[in-house]
Scaffold this motif. Structure first.
Motif, PDB file in Angstrom:
ATOM      1  N   THR B 163      85.770  82.151  69.684  1.00  0.00           N
ATOM      2  CA  THR B 163      85.557  83.157  70.723  1.00  0.00           C
ATOM      3  C   THR B 163      85.323  82.519  72.091  1.00  0.00           C
ATOM      4  O   THR B 163      84.867  83.180  73.012  1.00  0.00           O
ATOM      5  N   CYS B 165      83.094  80.688  73.214  1.00  0.00           N
ATOM      6  CA  CYS B 165      81.724  80.987  73.679  1.00  0.00           C
ATOM      7  C   CYS B 165      81.036  79.777  74.280  1.00  0.00           C
ATOM      8  O   CYS B 165      80.006  79.902  74.914  1.00  0.00           O
ATOM      9  N   ARG B 167      79.234  77.443  72.966  1.00  0.00           N
ATOM     10  CA  ARG B 167      77.928  77.003  72.474  1.00  0.00           C
ATOM     11  C   ARG B 167      78.008  75.539  72.043  1.00  0.00           C
ATOM     12  O   ARG B 167      77.096  74.764  72.288  1.00  0.00           O
ATOM     13  N   HIS B 332      83.118  87.863  79.882  1.00  0.00           N
ATOM     14  CA  HIS B 332      84.114  86.887  80.328  1.00  0.00           C
ATOM     15  C   HIS B 332      84.621  87.225  81.718  1.00  0.00           C
ATOM     16  O   HIS B 332      85.073  86.354  82.452  1.00  0.00           O
ATOM     17  N   SER B 404      74.947  87.232  77.010  1.00  0.00           N
ATOM     18  CA  SER B 404      76.370  87.107  76.693  1.00  0.00           C
ATOM     19  C   SER B 404      76.790  85.679  76.996  1.00  0.00           C
ATOM     20  O   SER B 404      76.332  85.083  77.967  1.00  0.00           O
ATOM     21  N   CYS B 405      77.685  85.160  76.154  1.00  0.00           N
ATOM     22  CA  CYS B 405      78.047  83.737  76.240  1.00  0.00           C
ATOM     23  C   CYS B 405      78.491  83.317  77.634  1.00  0.00           C
ATOM     24  O   CYS B 405      78.033  82.323  78.169  1.00  0.00           O
ATOM     25  N   ASN B 406      79.421  84.096  78.192  1.00  0.00           N
ATOM     26  CA  ASN B 406      80.036  83.643  79.432  1.00  0.00           C
ATOM     27  C   ASN B 406      79.087  83.654  80.621  1.00  0.00           C
ATOM     28  O   ASN B 406      79.015  82.672  81.351  1.00  0.00           O
ATOM     29  N   CYS B 442      77.082  83.957  70.124  1.00  0.00           N
ATOM     30  CA  CYS B 442      78.136  84.914  70.433  1.00  0.00           C
ATOM     31  C   CYS B 442      77.998  86.159  69.554  1.00  0.00           C
ATOM     32  O   CYS B 442      77.461  86.117  68.449  1.00  0.00           O
ATOM     33  N   GLY B 446      84.260  88.012  70.608  1.00  0.00           N
ATOM     34  CA  GLY B 446      84.744  87.805  71.971  1.00  0.00           C
ATOM     35  C   GLY B 446      86.149  87.212  72.001  1.00  0.00           C
ATOM     36  O   GLY B 446      86.771  87.002  70.957  1.00  0.00           O
ATOM     37  N   ARG B 465      73.786  85.876  65.388  1.00  0.00           N
ATOM     38  CA  ARG B 465      73.169  86.770  66.363  1.00  0.00           C
ATOM     39  C   ARG B 465      72.364  87.857  65.655  1.00  0.00           C
ATOM     40  O   ARG B 465      71.205  88.116  65.972  1.00  0.00           O
ATOM     41  N   ASP B 488      80.413  93.169  74.076  1.00  0.00           N
ATOM     42  CA  ASP B 488      79.167  93.283  73.299  1.00  0.00           C
ATOM     43  C   ASP B 488      78.876  94.733  72.953  1.00  0.00           C
ATOM     44  O   ASP B 488      78.526  95.065  71.829  1.00  0.00           O
TER      45      ASP B 488
END
Lengths: 361, 542
Positions: B163, B165, B167, B332, B404-406, B442, B446, B465, B488
């Protein structure tokens, strides 16, 4: 398989100088030609590698942000993990390179059925990596005593710090064995740990290539021969220094009286040096060029230019309005261009594009 | 979701890879529930992407062009020359394994090729074979292999199980970013027409109608007017948004998911109420039916497609003659705006440096892009006491916040949303620290993977998560997961229902909308969802 291959490769590499010097007395080859060739390979290789990387541009500013961005004065930002200027980047890189900052974050997944997932303390990899790299550095610097004349003060200082066990903690000195260097032991310990985790952790074994085992064994062989030479199979250090000084002053000599063990040790070093630019060991140079670490997160307030940026085909507003004009007018949305006879064209805007709506969620 | 195994079954995960087999000896097996459907020809055609045809990843024959290998390798060479990131990341990995157990797909699925290091090795092995001497001579021993149709399928399968993400990149000692590798890997696959339908359809829609969902201008307006009615019903106040209005000071762009599906719609109502509230204080803002998408599924296709779709933001701002752009809550979208937009389509010299018309705050950190995040904007308003808020209206919910990751790892947007949430809610609890902020997990859906057919993958990827939410759900009674991302908001409800029933999902501006006291409003009895407010439960029954 990849493990076995690496073991065999290193054993062969040990045998080469053993036979070469021990039986055939090819001192010129192993004492002069190979070292020069190795050094040359190293420099040419590294330069080509770095130039190769540097030739590719950095089109986008893509730092991995690991802390709060710079925003309002009342929000505390993290200038190191999320740098906004060069100063921050320098600090971030210093933390990465000197202290392995990212690896320090490491955690270990603890998965219990249920499921219950936790992330546990795991600093061993970080610790072993740090010990390994710093021991190597100290050992490297200590060896400068062979290549420099007079020997600089800091080398003496390092030696005495490193050898503090000599002060009677370990009773070996009484047996005719010189004081033990701490870094020798630490290096072997760290390399052994790094090797064992590759073997014992199933995931590590799964991802490991020959290219991962080989340098470990090579360094292990380098360390072991060094230790053998220092503590057990003594060689004539004056002669070694003569050889080393000959190399750095470009007046190479191959004095008599240096044991084969020295040539094995020296050959291991040469192989390591020559292997360096073509292996994963280039991470030493690569980390400096890593775009997720060496860029500041400033592309919202300082424009970053992509050198190969090119114009692309876009769907313009005019095309959009052309397709939907009647519907827009009907819905009371403003348009740029009023059609002359809106009634007649009302049905002409057929769906020309993708029929299917993506919204299945 | 009927064909997804039960949570108890899915949770039996074995993280140990095979003992004796090397990963190159494990041919790819494309599984239902994990893989997405292939992109449809009309969507590829509409935007001019290569090799449009009907195809299915579950078929043996993927209908590749004759010279697919040449195209792929030439594409790889080109990208190595254009992206230093790719070149460096291909060379410097030492396989230390620090990234392995950081990926949500590996944690929730156990497939060893989902360890980020191995996902990258899939491509690296081809790179070695083509571009390194050792790889050419030693082959497999040097970790090199030739690209075959099966290898190509493997690349496809795993690049669409990432995704993006980032991480793993946080934990990598060299900052190797799997997202970057996946992004470029997907570009290569797109050269052969190997996109997934869930990405290529939104891309085509977005190109044509301005948004992923294919909402046409009149419908877009209708949908928002529907919210206007709802708001009037709940608050007694009629808000009046404007569309495509020239001469407005600010253009507002948000992901189309916010106007389309619950619970994003309530967040959209929150925006509308906030804008109405600020109107008297000097806010002059317009929506656009053309720039009606904040997100960018082009980013999951190629850099070029990302640029093509992103272009309409500045184009529309220019056409309408606004001073700056305000952006909605999206994940994103904000990575693209922060790290790409100005480079793609700037300089935005026809806009002005953003200044809040209400507080006078200069958004110095958005000086070049000229685009401000609505959560920043609102945080600034609250800090300056410009909003009348009644947080007790959110007293029936116990909130936690999902970074959120981004925005977390591609921007560092961590404190602003927390500040806003804490200002409008009285009950807020953080999830464990290894799962939030820059270490956030994530949602698992995503980067275009929020389709219906890969539900098993999504439930697996979302497990880490969900596990953290479950922790605070059990410990503090958390019943609401707040987030600032439209994907999300779309994907968490099924994920929560699956792993942590009893937790709902909200955007931050829905919470703001609930707490915001509008001038002349009637006594509110329900929140924006039509659920009774705390203390109003009985009256509802009457």
């Amino acid at each position: 398989m990849s493990l076995l291959f690496s073991v065999v490769a290193v054993v062969i590499l040990v045998l080469i100088p053993w036979v070469g010097v021990g039986a055939l007395d090819l001192r010129l080859l192993f004492g002069v030609i190979v070292p020069y060739a190795a050094i040359l390979t190293f420099f040419v290789g590294i330069i080509m590698r770095v130039v190769g990387w540097a030739r590719s541009p950095v089109p986008f500013r893509i730092p991995t942000t690991a802390g709060q961005q710079w925003s309002f004065p009342w929000i505390k930002s993290n200038p190191v993990d999320n740098p906004r200027n060069t100063r921050g980047v320098v600090l971030r890189m210093a933390f990465e390179i000197l202290l392995f900052r990212s690896l320090f974050r490491n955690t270990r997944l603890e998965f219990r059925q249920g499921p219950k997932i936790t992330y546990e303390w795991e600093k061993w990899l970080w610790l072993a990596a740090l010990v390994f790299h710093y021991s190597f550095l100290v050992i490297f610097l200590r060896h400068l005593r062979f290549f420099l004349d007079p020997i600089p003060g800091f080398v003496h200082l390092l030696e005495s710090l490193d050898g503090f066990l000599q002060m009677g903690v370990v009773p070996l000195s009484g047996l005719g064995v010189p004081g033990v260097y701490l870094t020798d032991m630490l290096l072997l310990l760290a390399v052994t740990y790094l090797f064992l985790r590759r073997i014992y952790i199933p995931q590590m074994r799964f991802i490991s290539l020959s290219a991962d085992y080989f340098p470990l064994f090579l360094i292990l062989a380098l360390g072991l021969t060094g230790i053998l030479m220092r503590y057990f199979l003594r060689v004539d250090l004056t002669a070694v220094k003569e050889l080393a000084m000959g190399l750095v002053t470009f007046r190479p000599k191959t004095p008599e009286g240096i044991g084969v063990i020295f040539y094995i040790h020296f050959f291991m070093l040469c192989v390591l040096i020559a292997y360096f630019p073509f292996s994963k060991l280039v991470h030493m140079a690569g980390i400096f060029l890593s775009p997720t670490r060496n860029l500041s997160n400033n592309s919202r307030f300082v424009r970053h230019v992509n050198p190969w940026n090119y114009p692309v085909e876009v769907h313009t507003y005019e095309e959009y309005e052309e397709e939907f004009r009647d519907k827009m007018i009907e819905a009371g949305l403003p348009v740029e261009k009023m059609p002359e006879t809106p009634e007649e064209e009302a049905d002409s805007a057929e769906e020309a594009g993708p029929k299917e709506e993506a919204a299945k969620e | 979701m009927s064909d997804v195994p039960k949570p108890e079954e899915l949770a039996r995960i074995d993280h140990r890879p095979p003992e004796l087999k090397g990963w190159m000896d494990m041919p790819v097996e494309i599984k239902q529930g994990i893989a997405c459907y292939g992109g449809k020809p009309q969507n590829l055609e509409y935007v001019g992407l290569p090799n449009p045809r009907e195809w299915s990843p579950f078929d043996e024959d993927w209908k590749l062009p004759e010279n697919w290998k040449e195209i792929f390798l030439e594409g790889l060479r080109e990208r190595l020359e254009r992206f230093r990131s790719l070149k460096v990341f291909m060379d410097i990995c030492v396989r230390c394994g620090a990234c392995a157990d950081k990926c949500h797909f590996f944690i929730g699925g156990g497939d060893p090729k989902n360890m980020p290091v191995l996902r990258a090795e899939l491509l690296r092995s081809i790179y070695r074979r083509e571009y390194t001497t050792a790889g050419k001579i030693l082959g497999r021993l040097a970790g090199a292999r030739e690209i075959t149709v099966d290898v190509l399928k493997e690349l496809w399968y795993y690049f669409f199980q990432c995704t993006e993400c980032r991480r793993c990149s946080l934990f990598c000692p060299y900052g190797i970013d799997t997202a970057e590798i996946t992004i470029l890997g997907r570009e290569l696959l797109n050269l052969l027409g190997l996109n997934i339908d869930w990405i290529s359809a939104p891309v085509a829609n977005c190109y044509r109608t301005g948004n992923h969902l294919g909402i046409q201008p009149h419908a877009y307006k209708d949908m928002i007017e529907f919210f206007v009615d709802d708001i009037e019903e709940i608050t007694g106040v009629r808000v009046e948004p404007s569309f495509n209005r020239k001469g407005a000071e600010i253009l507002f762009i948000t992901p189309s998911g916010d106007v389309f599906a619950d619970p994003g719609t309530y967040t959209c109502m929150g925006y509308l109420m906030l804008f109405h509230y600020l109107q008297d204080l000097g806010l002059d803002i317009t929506w656009s039916t053309f720039a009606s998408e904040g997100g960018n599924f082009g980013y999951f296709t190629s850099h070029e497609m990302a640029k093509r779709l992103n272009a309409k933001m500045y184009a529309e701002a220019k056409r309408l003659g606004v001073k700056w752009i305000l952006g909605g809550e999206c994940g994103h979208m904000w990575r693209v705006i922060n790290q790409y937009m100005d480079t793609f389509n700037g300089p935005a010299d026809f806009l002005e440096e953003p200044v809040s018309p209400i507080t006078g705050t200069k958004f110095e950190n958005a000086k070049s892009t000229k685009m401000v995040h609505i959560v920043e904007f609102t945080a600034d308003l609250i800090k300056h006491n410009k909003l009348k808020l009644d947080p007790s209206r959110n007293d029936n919910i116990v909130v936690t916040f999902h970074d959120s990751c981004n925005p977390a790892r591609g921007m560092g947007f961590l404190e602003e949303p927390r500040y806003v949430i804490k200002s409008v809610c009285n009950h807020f609890y953080e999830m464990p620290e290894n799962t939030i902020r820059e270490q956030t997990f994530c949602c698992g859906s995503g980067a275009g993977l929020n389709a219906g057919e890969d539900m098993e993958l999504r439930m697996r990827g979302g497990l880490p998560r969900a596990n953290a939410v479950k922790h605070v759900h059990e410990k503090h009674g958390v019943n609401m997961l707040a987030c600032i991302c439209a994907i999300d908001r779309a994907v968490f409800p099924p994920l929560m229902d699956y792993w942590v029933p009893g937790v709902n999902v909200t955007g931050v501006h829905e919470l703001v909308g609930n707490a915001l006291i509008l001038d002349g409003e009637q006594e509110r009895t329900t929140n924006l969802r039509g659920e009774p407010l705390p203390g109003m439960e009985e009256e509802e029954d009457v």
